[in-house]
Write a protein that holds these residues in place. Sequence first.
Motif, mmCIF file in Angstrom:
data_model
loop_
_atom_site.group_PDB
_atom_site.id
_atom_site.type_symbol
_atom_site.label_atom_id
_atom_site.label_comp_id
_atom_site.label_asym_id
_atom_site.label_seq_id
_atom_site.Cartn_x
_atom_site.Cartn_y
_atom_site.Cartn_z
ATOM 1 N N VAL A 90 0.822 -1.221 0.000
ATOM 2 C CA VAL A 90 0.000 0.000 0.000
ATOM 3 C C VAL A 90 0.852 1.266 0.000
ATOM 4 O O VAL A 90 0.655 2.158 -0.849
ATOM 5 N N PRO A 91 1.807 1.463 0.919
ATOM 6 C CA PRO A 91 2.614 2.696 0.869
ATOM 7 C C PRO A 91 3.386 2.840 -0.434
ATOM 8 O O PRO A 91 3.525 3.954 -0.957
ATOM 9 N N ILE B 236 1.082 3.960 -3.336
ATOM 10 C CA ILE B 236 0.736 5.376 -3.213
ATOM 11 C C ILE B 236 1.892 6.257 -3.697
ATOM 12 O O ILE B 236 1.686 7.237 -4.434
ATOM 13 N N SER B 237 3.110 5.924 -3.318
ATOM 14 C CA SER B 237 4.276 6.708 -3.751
ATOM 15 C C SER B 237 4.480 6.612 -5.261
ATOM 16 O O SER B 237 4.808 7.616 -5.920
ATOM 17 N N ASN C 3 2.150 6.086 -7.543
ATOM 18 C CA ASN C 3 1.095 6.874 -8.200
ATOM 19 C C ASN C 3 1.405 8.362 -8.142
ATOM 20 O O ASN C 3 1.149 9.101 -9.119
ATOM 21 N N ASP C 4 1.956 8.826 -7.028
ATOM 22 C CA ASP C 4 2.361 10.235 -6.939
ATOM 23 C C ASP C 4 3.465 10.562 -7.936
ATOM 24 O O ASP C 4 3.477 11.650 -8.536
ATOM 25 N N THR D 59 3.013 -1.273 -11.054
ATOM 26 C CA THR D 59 1.877 -1.208 -10.126
ATOM 27 C C THR D 59 0.778 -2.189 -10.506
ATOM 28 O O THR D 59 0.119 -2.776 -9.630
#
Length: 702
Positions: free
Chosen positions: A563-564, A567-568, A570-571, A589
């Motif tokens: 999960v972390p 998120i990174s 995608n940013d 991903t």
Amino acid sequence: MSTTQTPTKKRSASKIDHMSLEQLFDILESGEDVTNPSPTKVTKKRTKRKEEMSRVSQPRLDKSMKKTQPFHVMDKNDVSEESTNHLTDRDLNEKEETDENAPLSSVAIWVDRELLQSVQEQVEHRKCLRVNITRMVKIFRAGCMIIESNQLPTLASTATTLNKASADKKKATISNRKGHSVEEMHLSETGFISNSVHFLDLRVYQNSMKLCLELIPKSLDFVLGVEDLDKLDKMVLDDPKSLERWKVEASKKWKSLRAPMKVFFYYLRLLLETISNEGMKRYLLKVARRCSPYLLKLVKFARAWIKSVISTWAYAEEESTRAMAYFTLYCWSLFDSDRYLPNILKKMQSTFKDEVAKQGNLRRLPVVLFAANSLVDLFGMDMGISYSSIFVHLRELAIVLKRVITSEGKEFRYLVENWQFINQLRLYGMVLSSYPQKDQLRTLIYPYVQIVLGVLNFSYSPNCFGLLFHCIHFLNDLMKQANIYIPLASSLTRVLFCAELKKKPTSNEVKDKPLIWRTTLRIPEKQLNTRAFRDGVVSQVVYLLAEHFSILSRNVAFPELIVPTVISLNDFMKETKVSKFRQIIKELTQQMEENANLIRKLRRQSNCGPTQLKSETLCSPLGFPSGERTPMEMFLDLEQQRLIKEEKLLTSTVIDLEESWTLSNNTPSKEEQMKRKEPSYGNAKDSVSNDEDWVEELVLTE
């Protein structure tokens, strides 16, 4: 009587152990009992030797040398009883006495084809063994002194010059020369002298050196009753426990041979350190390994030999020579691990640290990996000795790292940002990955991981990305082999948000060269703004993330672990303007989400709970079908193939690499090591039989 004689024998044996080589050789020349030498005769002999010739005597260029037929080493079947009795030991002694009365008073042994053949026949029929051992040691010593004094090339060129002249010209030259003594004429026609040993010509010299290396160990076997030493190499690989039957016990026969064997092993080591021919070095290592039961009884000489063999292991140019040196050390460690294994490991680690690990280019990397694999094998012999040895070196690395971290400035960063430090981390990571069980070296994993994570904390500057990628790969490899979890994803995603990846790259053909991350540790400032640097950083981050999560792809907590990272990533895709980067990150991903969906599906089908999980390992209670690969494992295979193709294009002119740099450090699992009982360098052990002919070319070694 027995009680009174015992102390004298012990005192005489201790005197021999503390004698110098010159004193030992004086005893051999005096012809006395080695266990009870006479001090008066030894001193007389030493003063006489000082007056005699101390250097190699060579003929003049304008005089001829006697040409003989090449010497042929006879087989046992070819030797008849008549040829065996051709020259008895008494005849040989009379021959030496007549040679001493020759015009050259310094000659003690006259070496010609007839003498060599008679010595060989006597050894084959086990006659006059001790006398022949002493005689061959004298001849071998004289031959080694010629090589050490660097006179062999001169003698070879002189022999070739003289052999080109015709027989008529020789006779005319000899008959017309006046004003020269008979001694000079005798010397010019019959070869050269070294340390009271007269070699008839260059061919006899070559044959005598070869015969000494072959017959001295064989004569020792006959005298001490040791059999089948020729099978030692095979027994080391097949059944190491059987080496006990070859250990030489203390006896009167062995005590009488200690002095000549010390001289032989000293000059054999001197020959190994002097010559430059790789094939000849392998042959000498084979001779030393065959004499392991005798050499290891002489502790002082054995330790000197260990230094020389480790030097060959580190500096030899050919891989087969380095493999032969390692196999010799491996045999000696098996013979007496309590006495020699700590010394061997200590010296090999210091040599690896001071010499082998200092470079990391493409030509030197195979040498570093070979040396690391050698140490991994030796560390597996005794876990107690290995633990203490590795602990000391890890503590030194931790002290250096603490000094760098606590320093306010950047003047101490060079202590960590170098190949010497990184290759040591590579070595101990491979060792801990090979022996990760609780009863082995598992307790050293935690301090090792803390040291590597400490290196990661100050290596986030773009110049040190190569150092960061190496350290993360070491920890990924340790995760896989030791079955433990190390959080590394955040260290990789942090790299993607550096300022250099957001800048517009410069277009310069000279600076814009692709990076070979296998051999890259620190990146120059001029290359940070290039397109090759940006592409290489993103490519390595994607690969190492795929490697990290493929290890965790079968874990029951995989959906929560990613999960972390997702998120990174995608940013990063939202911030970057390079479509190529967005595409490769998006593919990563997607594979992570697909793998997470597979784990969720298996969790719903299984009845596992928290009590069934093992907190110390990555073992999953989920039932995976045998042979089925997860999406992350298949994605990692594709990334490996892509990196291999890219690196082959970059390194095809330098070295042919069959695998990516990230695969070159992977330590095989214990099951793979059992399947292939020998390591990759084990094939070189069988190449010794092809190196015996190198001794014929002894003239060309200098």
